[in-house]
Design an enzyme around this catalytic site. Structure first.
Site, PDB file in Angstrom:
ATOM      1  N   ASP A   1     137.184  89.725 -21.682  1.00 33.31           N
ATOM      2  CA  ASP A   1     136.417  90.549 -20.511  1.00 33.31           C
ATOM      3  C   ASP A   1     137.192  91.755 -20.505  1.00 33.31           C
ATOM      4  O   ASP A   1     138.368  91.924 -20.604  1.00 33.31           O
ATOM      5  CB  ASP A   1     136.354  89.512 -19.166  1.00 33.31           C
TER       6      ASP A   1
ATOM      7  N   GLU B   1     137.450  95.586 -18.198  1.00 29.54           N
ATOM      8  CA  GLU B   1     137.303  96.480 -17.187  1.00 29.54           C
ATOM      9  C   GLU B   1     136.990  97.804 -17.761  1.00 29.54           C
ATOM     10  O   GLU B   1     137.882  98.167 -18.457  1.00 29.54           O
ATOM     11  CB  GLU B   1     138.228  96.405 -16.098  1.00 29.54           C
TER      12      GLU B   1
ATOM     13  N   HIS C   1     137.160  90.169 -10.977  1.00 27.87           N
ATOM     14  CA  HIS C   1     136.703  91.430 -11.537  1.00 27.87           C
ATOM     15  C   HIS C   1     138.093  92.033 -12.238  1.00 27.87           C
ATOM     16  O   HIS C   1     138.258  93.160 -12.237  1.00 27.87           O
ATOM     17  CB  HIS C   1     136.277  92.447 -10.371  1.00 27.87           C
TER      18      HIS C   1
ATOM     19  N   ASP D   1     138.822  86.956 -15.313  1.00 25.20           N
ATOM     20  CA  ASP D   1     137.482  86.532 -15.757  1.00 25.20           C
ATOM     21  C   ASP D   1     137.240  85.860 -17.068  1.00 25.20           C
ATOM     22  O   ASP D   1     136.457  85.223 -17.180  1.00 25.20           O
ATOM     23  CB  ASP D   1     136.656  88.113 -15.715  1.00 25.20           C
TER      24      ASP D   1
END
Ligand code: SF4
Length: 512
Positions: free
Chosen positions: A12, A14, A152, A157
């Site tokens: 994952d 960001e 998040h 995640d």
């Protein structure tokens, strides 16, 4: 590869926004798993070297201050590539994460990540839809009651996504998703509403045979043949985008498989099943009613070639065919009339009938028995020549047509030459079909074998198929044939003819 041997790297990211080209990664989180066992984890903040929009900072908690002293992607990416080496890349909405990482690989001169990535959102659509209202990570985490909660932040995640992946793989096992290949196909599969019905194929063997899709009221909807029944039937659920297939999958309730001894038996059983059930979704094999023959009755006073729908074996007429349609039969009839000037008019004529000749007589295209230009003896000779050409020596007929076609082409009458060519092809097709049927039916008891099919027995043209394969096949019409081949069995004999042409089998036994 069995799923228990696959190492998954669940990732994952960001980022500062949604565009791999204009935005940058701010955090990478990843966990690796094999056989359900957690092998390791990776987490690193990344300095994007550009401002993080406040809306993103509010959502993720990652702001400019937090990443100010973190390493840039140039330093983080090599470590991540090393961590994920040899793994299958997994992410939720994988195109997003895969796209960002590959954009970074591209910018820093690393080779792209090996694909395709496995998307848990897409897999969820196949496996748990419509039991969940949507396929967001938080919804799926809640559905599978994962220990990790999506926050998040990249590692949280990725952990939640890994648990969702394992929940999906558990459910997918019941749909037959047991290998990496199954998993990749399932993710790519279209026909989402019916994917769950793939379990209807679970009982089918990996063996040649015939499959029947049946409706709720047990009607046969579709019949097909396959060298590997299970794989073929499953493929309908994996990505056949045709509307017809979507409708078929909507209606199917059960799928039956009949194991056959080889390709030819499967072809023949398929043809007989289609003829018997006339399934709604089969097009091929249902057109036999359009079939037609050419008939020549030498017992008539002034015989002519006729197009007829049905043949009556033993009625004394000479038949050619069956042709696939009456239009095809008419073309072959015109080919015969091109080289044999027998009458074409349909008026009923006794030996002494007389009436005015039509233009064909003056053109030399008909010997005109109508106005007495020819007598029964000379006309009979012409008809006997035509009959013997059709039954034993068609070379003269075909050569005459070829000469006519070449002469027209030489005279630059190309359209007429093309018409003669079409007629010639139709006639050659009818002759070839009749000769093959005569050989196969006339062979009596015949046994053939090929490398792939063991010995196959024919009784007067009819493959002895079915009884051994499935008791229900006893009811299918597979009785021995007489010439000419009935048009309803034409597809079956076509299958035999093309199988013989392709496999060139050995003749093990032949009565005649
Ligand atoms: S020439 Fe006479 S027999 Fe020949 S097609 Fe014409 S009408 Fe019939």
């Amino acid at each position: 590869m069995p799923l228990s041997q696959v190492t998954f790297c669940v990732v994952d990211l960001e980022t500062t926004g949604g565009s791999p080209t204009n935005d940058a990664i701010t955090e990478i989180g990843a966990v690796t798993y094999r056989g359900g066992e957690r092998l390791g984890s990776f987490q690193s903040l990344v300095n994007p070297l550009r401002p993080i929009p406040p809306s993103i900072a509010n959502l993720t908690g990652i702001d400019d201050r937090l990443v100010a002293s973190e390493p840039p992607i140039e330093q983080v990416l090599p470590a991540f590539l090393e961590f994920s080496r040899g793994c299958v890349f997994v992410a939720h909405n994988a195109r997003f994460d895969f796209g960002f990482l590959n954009a970074s690989c591209d910018a820093l001169d690393y080779p792209p990540l090996p694909g395709p990535p496995l998307c848990t959102a897409r897999l969820a659509r196949r496996v748990v839809w419509p039991d969940v209202p949507n396929v967001k990570l938080a919804t799926l985490a809640n559905y599978f009651r994962t220990r990790a909660t999506p926050t998040h932040r990249a590692l949280d995640d990725a952990e939640a996504c890994a648990e969702v992946l394992h929940g999906l793989l558990d459910l997918g096992g019941r749909l037959g998703i047991v290998s990496l290949g199954d998993l990749e196909l399932a993710v790519r599969a279209r026909g989402r509403p019916n994917f769950g019905k793939i379990a209807l194929a679970d009982h089918l063997p990996h063996a040649p045979g015939v499959y029947l899709f049946r409706s709720r009221d047990d009607r046969v909807l579709y019949v097909g043949k396959a060298n590997d029944l299970r794989a073929r039937v499953r493929s309908y659920f994996y990505g056949d985008a045709r509307k017809k297939i979507a409708n078929l999958l909507d209606e199917v309730r059960t799928i039956e498989g009949i194991r056959c001894r080889g390709e030819l038996e499967a072809l023949v059983v398929e043809a007989r099943l289609i003829r018997t059930h006339e399934p709604k979704y089969n097009r091929r094999g249902k057109t036999w009613r359009r079939g037609a023959y050419l008939a020549l009755d030498q017992a008539e006073a002034w015989p002519r070639v006729k197009v007829v729908r049905a043949a009556k074996p033993g009625d004394g007429r000479l038949y050619l065919g069956p042709f696939t349609s009456s239009a095809r039969a008419r073309l072959a009839k015109e080919a015969l009339e091109e080289v044999a000037p027998i009458r074409r008019c349909t008026t009923s004529m006794a030996t002494g009938t007389r009436f005015a000749a039509c233009a064909l007589a003056d053109m030399g295209r008909c010997v005109a028995p109508c106005d007495g230009r020819t007598d029964p003896e000379r006309y009979g000779e012409l008809v006997r020549w035509l009959a013997s050409s059709l039954s034993t020596s068609p070379g003269e007929l075909l050569e005459a047509l070829e000469r006519r076609m070449s002469a027209l082409a030489d005279a630059e009458r190309y359209e007429e030459a093309a018409s003669v060519r079409d007629r010639l092809h139709a006639l050659a097709e009818g002759l070839s079909r009749s000769r093959f049927d005569a050989w196969l039916i006339g062979a009596g008891h015949l046994e053939l074998s090929s490398e792939r099919d063991r010995v196959l027995s024919f009784d007067r043209g009819s493959l002895e198929a079915g009884r051994a394969a499935h008791p229900a096949l006893d009811d299918l019409d597979g009785h021995p044939l007489v010439r000419p081949c009935p048009r309803e069995r034409a597809d079956e004999l076509s299958a035999v003819r093309s199988w013989i042409a392709t496999h060139r089998p050995r003749i093990e036994r032949c009565d005649r």
